[in-house]
Design a protein around this motif. Structure first.
Motif, PDB file in Angstrom:
ATOM      1  N   LEU A 172      12.039 -14.711  -1.307  1.00 42.18           N
ATOM      2  CA  LEU A 172      11.263 -14.113  -0.217  1.00 42.18           C
ATOM      3  C   LEU A 172      10.804 -12.718  -0.613  1.00 42.18           C
ATOM      4  CD1 LEU A 172      10.397 -14.087   2.876  1.00 42.18           C
ATOM      5  CD2 LEU A 172      12.558 -12.860   3.252  1.00 42.18           C
ATOM      6  N   ALA A 173       9.552 -12.405  -0.289  1.00 45.59           N
ATOM      7  CA  ALA A 173       9.014 -11.064  -0.493  1.00 45.59           C
ATOM      8  C   ALA A 173       8.246 -10.637   0.747  1.00 45.59           C
ATOM      9  CB  ALA A 173       8.099 -11.018  -1.724  1.00 45.59           C
ATOM     10  N   ILE A 174       8.376  -9.376   1.102  1.00 46.40           N
ATOM     11  CA  ILE A 174       7.578  -8.784   2.169  1.00 46.40           C
ATOM     12  C   ILE A 174       7.010  -7.480   1.622  1.00 46.40           C
ATOM     13  CG2 ILE A 174       7.492  -7.979   4.558  1.00 46.40           C
ATOM     14  CD1 ILE A 174      10.078  -9.474   5.093  1.00 46.40           C
ATOM     15  N   LEU A 175       5.731  -7.252   1.837  1.00 46.79           N
ATOM     16  CA  LEU A 175       5.127  -6.011   1.360  1.00 46.79           C
ATOM     17  C   LEU A 175       4.089  -5.500   2.344  1.00 46.79           C
ATOM     18  CD1 LEU A 175       2.069  -6.824   0.035  1.00 46.79           C
ATOM     19  CD2 LEU A 175       3.589  -7.932  -1.602  1.00 46.79           C
ATOM     20  N   THR A 176       3.915  -4.200   2.349  1.00 49.98           N
ATOM     21  CA  THR A 176       2.912  -3.588   3.207  1.00 49.98           C
ATOM     22  C   THR A 176       1.569  -3.561   2.485  1.00 49.98           C
ATOM     23  OG1 THR A 176       3.648  -1.410   2.437  1.00 49.98           O
ATOM     24  CG2 THR A 176       4.570  -2.224   4.521  1.00 49.98           C
ATOM     25  N   ASP A 177       0.525  -3.144   3.202  1.00 56.09           N
ATOM     26  CA  ASP A 177      -0.825  -3.327   2.676  1.00 56.09           C
ATOM     27  C   ASP A 177      -1.136  -2.470   1.463  1.00 56.09           C
ATOM     28  OD1 ASP A 177      -1.066  -0.867   4.146  1.00 56.09           O
ATOM     29  OD2 ASP A 177      -3.223  -1.208   4.307  1.00 56.09           O
ATOM     30  N   GLY A 178      -0.291  -1.493   1.155  1.00 54.87           N
ATOM     31  CA  GLY A 178      -0.518  -0.691  -0.042  1.00 54.87           C
ATOM     32  C   GLY A 178      -0.456  -1.495  -1.321  1.00 54.87           C
ATOM     33  N   LEU A 179       0.196  -2.667  -1.269  1.00 53.30           N
ATOM     34  CA  LEU A 179       0.317  -3.519  -2.459  1.00 53.30           C
ATOM     35  C   LEU A 179      -0.543  -4.766  -2.388  1.00 53.30           C
ATOM     36  CD1 LEU A 179       4.181  -3.382  -3.092  1.00 53.30           C
ATOM     37  CD2 LEU A 179       2.394  -2.285  -4.456  1.00 53.30           C
ATOM     38  N   GLN A 180      -1.324  -4.925  -1.342  1.00 57.81           N
ATOM     39  CA  GLN A 180      -2.093  -6.159  -1.176  1.00 57.81           C
ATOM     40  C   GLN A 180      -3.057  -6.419  -2.322  1.00 57.81           C
ATOM     41  OE1 GLN A 180      -2.212  -6.431   3.720  1.00 57.81           O
ATOM     42  NE2 GLN A 180      -4.097  -6.125   2.600  1.00 57.81           N
ATOM     43  N   MET A 181      -3.684  -5.367  -2.842  1.00 58.72           N
ATOM     44  CA  MET A 181      -4.655  -5.559  -3.908  1.00 58.72           C
ATOM     45  C   MET A 181      -4.003  -6.073  -5.193  1.00 58.72           C
ATOM     46  SD  MET A 181      -7.563  -4.967  -2.617  1.00 58.72           S
ATOM     47  CE  MET A 181      -8.552  -4.922  -4.111  1.00 58.72           C
TER      48      MET A 181
END
Length: 254
Positions: free
Chosen positions: A172-181
């Motif tokens: 499982l991974a969760i990330l905020t939009d700073g890493l979306q790219m």
């Protein structure tokens, strides 16, 4: 049992402006059950870092009594409402409008043979699928560029997405939009497997969680990542400890 590591780092633009890191993330693993949540404060909201922390901590408190059973959708909605209430209470304490504590919200509850995902706004929840990695929801960026939905919005329920997945999840991974790219292939509307696979390999093969967290924070604040994004960056990673696959610590996402 779960092995997890997570952390947040301040974006270069926030460092230059003197703005604190507005992301917050935390998780709890107990036996086969894992609960994790991340929030990303609105860049234009002066105290959104407080909103992020309040939302995540309250959600973890509210869901703590859950044993290894699939929660009802209404239960998850209720826990998120309690998280929102905590943010609104904090805005009253701070004597500011709720908008000043605005934040997105992502949560995952994973049991032995099921998972429940919830999201308001952008950011990404990723888990292992039958062929590569799957995405719980595509990021909600609203109607305009650089816009999204927030937990403090009056109509947040209209944009709250909840999905119950009846399958065994081991990564499982969760990330905020700073890493979306870095994490998403926007042209193909899919997950970049090559970003996540080395990270999960490192978690499984790595040393204790404190050492892994130090390594994770160094990666998030590395020149290679900062050249791609100047926003705050948060990443939560977890693997089941009984899911052992050989890995190399030298593997890193490109």
């Amino acid at each position: 049992m779960w092995k997890m590591v997570y952390g947040s780092v301040r974006g270069t633009s926030h460092f230059e402006s003197g703005t604190p890191c507005q992301d917050y993330c935390s998780g709890v693993g107990s036996g086969p059950l894992l609960v994790a949540a991340c929030a990303d404060g609105a860049g234009s909201a002066e105290r959104s870092h407080l909103g992020s922390r309040c939302a995540v901590e309250r959600f973890l408190e509210a869901s703590a009594a859950l044993d290894d059973r699939i929660p009802e959708k209404g239960e998850v909605e209720a826990w998120i409402e309690l998280a929102r209430d905590r943010v609104l209470d904090e805005s009253s304490t701070q004597d500011v409008s709720p908008r000043q504590l605005a934040c997105t919200f992502l949560a995952a509850i994973v049991g032995e043979g099921w998972a429940a995902f919830a999201q308001v706004g952008d950011g990404v929840i990723v888990f292992n699928g039958d062929a590569g990695y799957d995405l719980a929801f595509w990021p909600d960026n609203g109607e305009y560029a650089n816009a999204t939905r927030f937990l403090t919005d009056d109509d947040y329920r209209d944009h709250l997405r909840i999905e119950i997945v009846p399958r065994r999840i081991t990564e499982l991974a969760i990330l905020t939009d700073g890493l979306q790219m870095l994490a998403l292939d926007f042209a193909g509307a899919r997950v970049h497997d090559r970003f996540f696979a080395p990270l999960f390999h490192t978690i499984r093969a790595g040393p204790d969680e404190d050492a892994l967290r130090t390594s994770l924070l160094s990666f998030l604040d590395s020149q290679r990542v900062n050249e791609r994004t100047d926003d705050d960056k948060t990443l939560f990673l977890a693997t089941r400890s009984n899911y052992d696959v050989p890995a190399s610590l030298s593997d890193e996402p490109s």
